[in-house]
Design an enzyme around this catalytic site. Structure first.
Site, PDB file in Angstrom:
ATOM      1  N   GLY A  49       0.821  -1.204   0.000  1.00  0.00           N
ATOM      2  CA  GLY A  49       0.000   0.000   0.000  1.00  0.00           C
ATOM      3  C   GLY A  49       0.848   1.244   0.000  1.00  0.00           C
ATOM      4  O   GLY A  49       2.082   1.197  -0.128  1.00  0.00           O
ATOM      5  N   GLY A  54       4.845   7.510   2.749  1.00  0.00           N
ATOM      6  CA  GLY A  54       5.683   6.345   2.472  1.00  0.00           C
ATOM      7  C   GLY A  54       4.952   5.235   1.749  1.00  0.00           C
ATOM      8  O   GLY A  54       3.721   5.187   1.712  1.00  0.00           O
ATOM      9  N   VAL A  56       4.532   1.029   1.515  1.00  0.00           N
ATOM     10  CA  VAL A  56       4.629  -0.123   2.401  1.00  0.00           C
ATOM     11  C   VAL A  56       4.758  -1.379   1.542  1.00  0.00           C
ATOM     12  O   VAL A  56       3.980  -1.573   0.599  1.00  0.00           O
ATOM     13  CB  VAL A  56       3.405  -0.233   3.332  1.00  0.00           C
ATOM     14  CG1 VAL A  56       3.561  -1.425   4.274  1.00  0.00           C
ATOM     15  CG2 VAL A  56       3.234   1.054   4.131  1.00  0.00           C
ATOM     16  N   ASP A 165      -3.772  10.392  15.161  1.00  0.00           N
ATOM     17  CA  ASP A 165      -4.367  10.022  13.871  1.00  0.00           C
ATOM     18  C   ASP A 165      -5.116   8.699  13.990  1.00  0.00           C
ATOM     19  O   ASP A 165      -5.012   7.830  13.124  1.00  0.00           O
ATOM     20  CB  ASP A 165      -3.296   9.939  12.785  1.00  0.00           C
ATOM     21  CG  ASP A 165      -3.887   9.974  11.372  1.00  0.00           C
ATOM     22  OD1 ASP A 165      -5.013  10.502  11.220  1.00  0.00           O
ATOM     23  OD2 ASP A 165      -3.244   9.482  10.432  1.00  0.00           O
TER      24      ASP A 165
END
Length: 467
Positions: A49, A54, A56, A165
């Site tokens: 993903g 970033g 992954v 978050d």
């Protein structure tokens, strides 16, 4: 003189497999590809993903023969004065946290100057996927998952770490043999409170801006004010509302969402999910977690866990109510057997007689996995264990029937508003939010004052006449 032996005949030349590439290739190559090696230790298998900063990947740790997850900072944020330090702070924070409900960090490094994190590879589904697929969850299940999040928060807050978050996309659920196990992911926006031994005294946020996901942000977070653990508890209130109702409490455009978090009351759970009618304890739990003023919220995660446990005890002690007329078991049995017969006929026509017999047996066998919940308004709602539910879907698909219409955890949820907000964390102009909300507040106060004056005038006119 003896002759030399004839050399053996060689077969056709077979090309050797390409050697693994070290690093990420060209300087402009932003992503890793299968086969790439990181520092000779991790071989990339595929991409899982992409987040806000970033990529992954699933990778194999060569020396230990195990699979791991690797988060690599994107090339275009390498020079960002705020995002790269946040990435490094995430590594330091995860390295310091060790809890069953928090993802584990195993390594940290850099390839061609780009930092990456190595974490345990978790197989499962995010809460976002779970809610999208199933809608509102059964109360016991929703409270059990929320409790695991709160346990992680209680541990992190003790160390002076605020997640900032929390949302369904950052919570992963693993289906273990005995229970569902949840882990909190993505500490990229973490806030280290003063006094925490992890705090280095470095201010990362730009003045006048704040990061977060608007649908889950507390009022103080949205305006860029100082946050503490109670901001995470506000997000937990939003999350719990979504688990129980299948919908966010506030949705729409960015400005509408932020305004609602400041001014709108928490919607009634029973209006979104009729099965929760009469559960004032759950409504009170969510409303306290989502109080506009943080002093009115739970003081800490432990206090919220205690209230949540009391709500779970009410669920466990609720009596089962049966409806009049044909029992739920009889109606479900009839539907299953009809589906099995239709499915068997279709499969037999395709030349699979064994599966035809299996389909009929399946209809009978699934009855042993049924359990019944409370009936409401003369209609019984039937719950299936997840494994039986998947099997029922298979039977219904093969038979061309709509058996799954009978198997639902709750009545059909109202039509979901289209997702119009960015599901990833967003940088928000906190000063602009404060100005807009200040205008809204002044207008609301003026309207309230006008109504008060009108009420006073009306009461004076309708009062007793003086002689």
């Amino acid at each position: 003189m003896s002759s030399l032996p004839t050399p053996p005949r060689l077969g056709p030349r077979v090309p050797l497999p390409p050697a693994p590439r070290e690093g990420s290739g060209d300087e402009g190559d932003d992503e890793l590809r299968p086969g790439d090696l990181l520092e000779g230790r991790y071989q990339i298998e595929d991409r899982l993903g992409e987040g806000g900063v970033g990529f992954v990947y699933r990778a194999r740790q060569i020396n230990l023969h195990r699979r791991v997850a690797i988060k690599l900072l994107q090339q275009d944020v390498m020079g960002d004065e705020e995002l790269r330090p946040r990435f490094e702070r995430e590594a330091l924070t995860l390295a310091a946290l060790s809890h069953p409900n928090i993802v584990s960090l195993t390594d940290y490094g850099a390839v061609r100057g780009r930092p990456y994190l190595v974490m345990e590879l978790l197989e499962g589904h995010t809460l976002r996927e779970l809610i999208d697929q199933e809608g509102p969850l059964e109360v016991t299940r929703a409270l059990g998952l929320a409790r695991q999040v709160l346990l992680a928060l209680a541990y992190a807050h003790e160390l002076g770490v605020v997640h900032r978050d929390l949302k369904p996309a950052n919570l992963l659920v693993q289906a273990l043999p005995s229970h569902e196990h949840l882990k909190v992911l993505d500490f990229g926006l973490v806030k280290l409170l003063p006094g925490s031994y992890l705090d280095r005294g470095v201010q990362l946020s730009r003045v006048g801006f704040t990061f977060g996901t608007p649908a889950y942000m507390s009022p103080e977070h949205a305006t860029g004010a100082e946050v503490d653990g109670r901001s995470d508890l506000y997000a937990m209130g939003v999350l719990l509302f979504e688990l129980l109702s299948g919908q966010k409490p506030f949705d729409g455009e960015l400005q509408d969402i932020l305004r609602a978090h400041f001014t709108a009351p928490v919607p009634k759970l029973a209006e979104r999910n009729p099965l929760l009618a009469g559960r004032d304890d759950l409504q009170a739990l969510v409303e306290r977690a989502m109080a506009k003023e943080r002093d009115e919220r739970f003081a800490n995660a432990a206090e919220m866990i205690a209230t949540l446990d009391a709500a779970r005890a009410v669920v466990k002690s609720t009596a089962i109510v049966r409806t009049s007329g044909p029992s739920p078991a009889a109606r479900v049995s009839s539907a299953l057997m009809h589906s099995a017969r239709v499915g068997g006929r279709l499969l037999r026509e395709r030349g699979v007689p064994l599966m035809a017999r299996g389909a009929r047996a399946l209809g009978r066998g699934m009855l042993s996995t049924l359990r019944f919940g409370r009936a409401k308004s003369g209609q019984a709602y039937v719950w299936l264990k997840p494994r039986a539910k998947r099997t029922a879907k298979l039977v219904a698909t093969r038979a061309g029937a709509t058996v799954m219409g009978l198997f639902r955890r709750a009545p059909p949820a109202p039509a979901r508003l289209p997702e119009r907000t960015d599901p990833t964390a967003t940088m928000i102009d906190a000063d602009l939010v404060s100005r807009v909300l200040a205008t809204d507040t002044s207008q609301r106060d003026a309207m309230r004052e006008d109504r008060t004056l009108d009420d006073d005038a009306a009461s004076s006119q309708s009062g007793p006449l003086n002689g």
